[in-house]
Design a protein around this motif. Structure first.
Motif, PDB file in Angstrom:
ATOM      1  N   VAL A   8       0.860  -1.186   0.000  1.00 12.85           N
ATOM      2  CA  VAL A   8       0.000   0.000   0.000  1.00 12.85           C
ATOM      3  C   VAL A   8       0.896   1.236   0.000  1.00 12.85           C
ATOM      4  CG1 VAL A   8      -1.788   1.274   1.255  1.00 12.85           C
ATOM      5  CG2 VAL A   8      -1.801  -1.232   1.253  1.00 12.85           C
ATOM      6  N   GLY A  11       5.118   5.042  -3.449  1.00 15.24           N
ATOM      7  CA  GLY A  11       5.848   6.304  -3.612  1.00 15.24           C
ATOM      8  C   GLY A  11       7.343   6.025  -3.531  1.00 15.24           C
ATOM      9  N   GLY A  12       8.079   6.971  -2.933  1.00 11.53           N
ATOM     10  CA  GLY A  12       9.542   6.861  -2.873  1.00 11.53           C
ATOM     11  C   GLY A  12      10.007   5.535  -2.311  1.00 11.53           C
ATOM     12  N   GLY A  14       8.073   3.002  -1.135  1.00 15.21           N
ATOM     13  CA  GLY A  14       7.227   1.870  -1.549  1.00 15.21           C
ATOM     14  C   GLY A  14       7.791   1.204  -2.797  1.00 15.21           C
ATOM     15  N   TRP A  75       1.709   7.537   3.187  1.00 13.83           N
ATOM     16  CA  TRP A  75       2.196   8.574   4.098  1.00 13.83           C
ATOM     17  C   TRP A  75       1.669   8.293   5.506  1.00 13.83           C
ATOM     18  CZ3 TRP A  75      -0.140  13.821   5.276  1.00 13.83           C
ATOM     19  CH2 TRP A  75      -1.524  13.803   5.155  1.00 13.83           C
ATOM     20  N   GLU A  96       5.927   0.662   7.444  1.00 11.31           N
ATOM     21  CA  GLU A  96       7.003   1.651   7.495  1.00 11.31           C
ATOM     22  C   GLU A  96       6.776   2.508   8.736  1.00 11.31           C
ATOM     23  OE1 GLU A  96       9.710   2.609   6.881  1.00 11.31           O
ATOM     24  OE2 GLU A  96      10.241   1.272   5.288  1.00 11.31           O
ATOM     25  N   GLY A 124       9.015  -0.856  10.467  1.00 16.52           N
ATOM     26  CA  GLY A 124      10.226  -0.679   9.657  1.00 16.52           C
ATOM     27  C   GLY A 124      11.341   0.135  10.304  1.00 16.52           C
TER      28      GLY A 124
HETATM   29  P1  NAP Z   1       5.847   9.266  -0.674  1.00 16.44           P
HETATM   30  O1  NAP Z   1       6.911   9.272  -1.710  1.00 16.44           O
HETATM   31  O2  NAP Z   1       4.958  10.446  -0.507  1.00 16.44           O
HETATM   32  O3  NAP Z   1       4.944   7.981  -0.970  1.00 16.44           O
HETATM   33  C1  NAP Z   1       3.705   7.720  -0.383  1.00 16.44           C
HETATM   34  C2  NAP Z   1       2.849   7.060  -1.460  1.00 16.44           C
HETATM   35  O4  NAP Z   1       1.651   6.583  -0.894  1.00 16.44           O
HETATM   36  C3  NAP Z   1       2.467   8.020  -2.577  1.00 16.44           C
HETATM   37  O5  NAP Z   1       2.509   7.336  -3.814  1.00 16.44           O
HETATM   38  C4  NAP Z   1       1.040   8.415  -2.197  1.00 16.44           C
HETATM   39  O6  NAP Z   1       0.277   8.828  -3.308  1.00 16.44           O
HETATM   40  C5  NAP Z   1       0.546   7.104  -1.643  1.00 16.44           C
HETATM   41  N1  NAP Z   1      -0.550   7.179  -0.697  1.00 16.44           N
HETATM   42  C6  NAP Z   1      -0.788   8.114   0.257  1.00 16.44           C
HETATM   43  N2  NAP Z   1      -1.881   7.772   0.952  1.00 16.44           N
HETATM   44  C7  NAP Z   1      -2.340   6.601   0.436  1.00 16.44           C
HETATM   45  C8  NAP Z   1      -3.416   5.735   0.745  1.00 16.44           C
HETATM   46  N3  NAP Z   1      -4.285   6.029   1.707  1.00 16.44           N
HETATM   47  N4  NAP Z   1      -3.551   4.599   0.008  1.00 16.44           N
HETATM   48  C9  NAP Z   1      -2.688   4.297  -0.966  1.00 16.44           C
HETATM   49  N5  NAP Z   1      -1.651   5.091  -1.305  1.00 16.44           N
HETATM   50  C10 NAP Z   1      -1.478   6.217  -0.616  1.00 16.44           C
HETATM   51  O7  NAP Z   1       6.456   8.950   0.749  1.00 16.44           O
HETATM   52  P2  NAP Z   1       7.719   8.031   1.106  1.00 16.44           P
HETATM   53  O8  NAP Z   1       8.906   8.859   1.267  1.00 16.44           O
HETATM   54  O9  NAP Z   1       7.760   6.859   0.229  1.00 16.44           O
HETATM   55  O10 NAP Z   1       7.290   7.580   2.585  1.00 16.44           O
HETATM   56  C11 NAP Z   1       6.291   6.605   2.791  1.00 16.44           C
HETATM   57  C12 NAP Z   1       6.399   6.107   4.239  1.00 16.44           C
HETATM   58  O11 NAP Z   1       7.666   5.502   4.429  1.00 16.44           O
HETATM   59  C13 NAP Z   1       6.288   7.208   5.286  1.00 16.44           C
HETATM   60  O12 NAP Z   1       5.605   6.722   6.397  1.00 16.44           O
HETATM   61  C14 NAP Z   1       7.735   7.506   5.637  1.00 16.44           C
HETATM   62  O13 NAP Z   1       7.891   7.989   6.954  1.00 16.44           O
HETATM   63  C15 NAP Z   1       8.364   6.128   5.485  1.00 16.44           C
HETATM   64  N6  NAP Z   1       9.793   6.174   5.149  1.00 16.44           N
HETATM   65  C16 NAP Z   1      10.640   5.431   5.885  1.00 16.44           C
HETATM   66  C17 NAP Z   1      11.996   5.471   5.615  1.00 16.44           C
HETATM   67  C18 NAP Z   1      12.930   4.658   6.443  1.00 16.44           C
HETATM   68  O14 NAP Z   1      14.110   4.973   6.471  1.00 16.44           O
HETATM   69  N7  NAP Z   1      12.479   3.593   7.087  1.00 16.44           N
HETATM   70  C19 NAP Z   1      12.482   6.264   4.570  1.00 16.44           C
HETATM   71  C20 NAP Z   1      11.580   6.982   3.798  1.00 16.44           C
HETATM   72  C21 NAP Z   1      10.230   6.923   4.095  1.00 16.44           C
HETATM   73  P3  NAP Z   1       0.350  10.396  -3.747  1.00 16.44           P
HETATM   74  O15 NAP Z   1       1.748  10.696  -4.096  1.00 16.44           O
HETATM   75  O16 NAP Z   1      -0.581  10.462  -4.912  1.00 16.44           O
HETATM   76  O17 NAP Z   1      -0.115  11.175  -2.544  1.00 16.44           O
END
Ligand code: NAP
Length: 336
Positions: A8, A11-12, A14, A75, A96, A124
């Motif tokens: 689910v 994004g970055g 995922g 997110w 995550e 995560g």
């Molecule tokens: P991101 O690039 O904004 O990706 C989030 C993705 O989820 C986007 O494609 C977004 O679509 C989509 N989305 C949002 N709400 C949704 C929903 N209800 N159902 C389905 N898809 C949905 O963010 P990211 O950087 O990948 O971060 C995602 C998560 O990973 C966050 O919780 C972040 O804290 C975590 N993270 C962890 C690490 C780590 O080191 N462990 C590193 C980076 C991120 P839209 O773009 O159209 O809104």
């Protein structure tokens, strides 16, 4: 038998999890993805030549009988809702960080998991799977430096987007230290204080940078973390543990050493790709434990809850400038 994953949020991070599950994690496959941007997700799958079902909602993905386990990489504010649905459907969840953005929602997740009667959720917090942190932990646990007294840690980022605010330095960034430090030193937080040294000229109106977060643990250790998210020079994670009989340093991120132009140099990571291997290892551990029908003592929903409560105290301390209590209730028997 391989574990069929539904992801689910493509994004970055995922997308990188989809790649690792398909290409590098043994015993895993990706059968479904849910992202509100369906067209973008299909484009990504086409580029990668992956054949995966795409849904618009997490509800459809969770209901798919071809999904055994759910990866939550949307997110933060959307995490709790997805995780609660997945637990109700008795499916394993890799979330995550953050587990949820409020302690209240984390509590709901704990209650739901306990009601199911089995551990379903891994959070995560990948640093626990990083080779360097594992070496540090093994040295501490083997009593190499005796009784622990202090920790000095740094979480430096090269830069952050305009949307990044002062509290995100805790909820997005420090959250990793919050988890990994209590695991490293085998202690729990008692209180926290936040101070702001001289500020970088690159801060925004809504971002104080750098910040110094000072935890005192239940046994009286002081753990100090400098968070500086506009260093310009790189993503630099440091951790030094000071004991009665010596000092331990987290091994440096390493790249080949270059001798050129009368200089010797090594690289500094640009971002969370610093932990690429740790993400692979944490997912392999998740898959292996599902296959053994038991989640071992990896970052659990309880650890996600502790991180959320601690982050709340840190955010409070950012504005009060006072020492704030970190009030963690007794760990339920279920998570011991
Ligand atoms: P991101 O690039 O904004 O990706 C989030 C993705 O989820 C986007 O494609 C977004 O679509 C989509 N989305 C949002 N709400 C949704 C929903 N209800 N159902 C389905 N898809 C949905 O963010 P990211 O950087 O990948 O971060 C995602 C998560 O990973 C966050 O919780 C972040 O804290 C975590 N993270 C962890 C690490 C780590 O080191 N462990 C590193 C980076 C991120 P839209 O773009 O159209 O809104």
């Amino acid at each position: 038998m391989s574990i069929k994953f539904g992801v689910v949020g493509a994004g970055g991070i995922g997308k990188t999890h989809i790649e690792r599950l398909i290409e590098r994690v043994a015993g895993a496959e990706v059968t479904a993805i849910a992202d509100i941007n369906v067209a973008g997700t299909k484009e990504f799958l086409k580029e990668k030549n992956y054949k995966v079902n795409v849904y618009e909602t997490d509800t459809e993905l969770i209901a798919d009988p071809n999904v055994d386990a759910v990866v939550v990489a949307s997110w933060g504010p959307a995490h709790a809702e997805t995780i609660l649905q997945a637990i109700k459907a008795n499916k394993y969840v890799f979330s995550e960080k953050p587990l949820a953005t409020t302690a209240e929602d984390c509590q709901k997740i704990l209650d739901a998991e306990m009601k199911q009667g089995k551990r379903l959720v891994q959070v995560g917090f990948m640093r626990r799977f990083d080779e360097g942190y594992i070496q540090l932990k093994e040295a501490i646990d083997s009593n190499l430096i005796g009784e622990l007294l202090m920790v000095n840690a740094q979480h430096f980022n090269p830069t952050v987007p305009d949307s990044y605010t002062t509290d995100m330095a805790v909820t997005d960034t420090l959250i990793h230290e919050i988890d990994v430090l209590r695991w490293l030193v085998n202690d729990e937080y008692d209180n926290v204080q936040v101070s702001f040294p001289k500020q970088t000229s690159r801060k925004f109106g809504h971002l104080k940078d750098p910040q110094i977060v000072r935890f005192e643990t239940k046994t009286g250790m002081i753990l100090e973390v400098q968070v500086f998210v506009n260093t310009q020079y790189g993503y630099d994670i440091q951790c030094q543990v000071i004991g009665e009989n010596g000092v331990l340093d987290l091994p440096e991120f390493s790249t080949v050493r270059l001798r050129q132009d009368f200089k010797v140099s090594t690289g500094i990571s640009e971002g969370w790709n610093r932990f690429t291997k740790s993400y692979d290892v944490e997912f392999q551990a998740f898959v292996d434990s599902i296959q053994q029908r038991e989640l071992p003592d990896f970052p659990s929903a309880w650890d996600g809850y502790v991180a959320a409560v601690t982050a709340d105290a840190c955010v409070k301390a950012q504005t009060s400038k006072k020492q704030e209590k970190v009030d963690i209730p007794e760990k339920p028997e279920f998570y011991k």
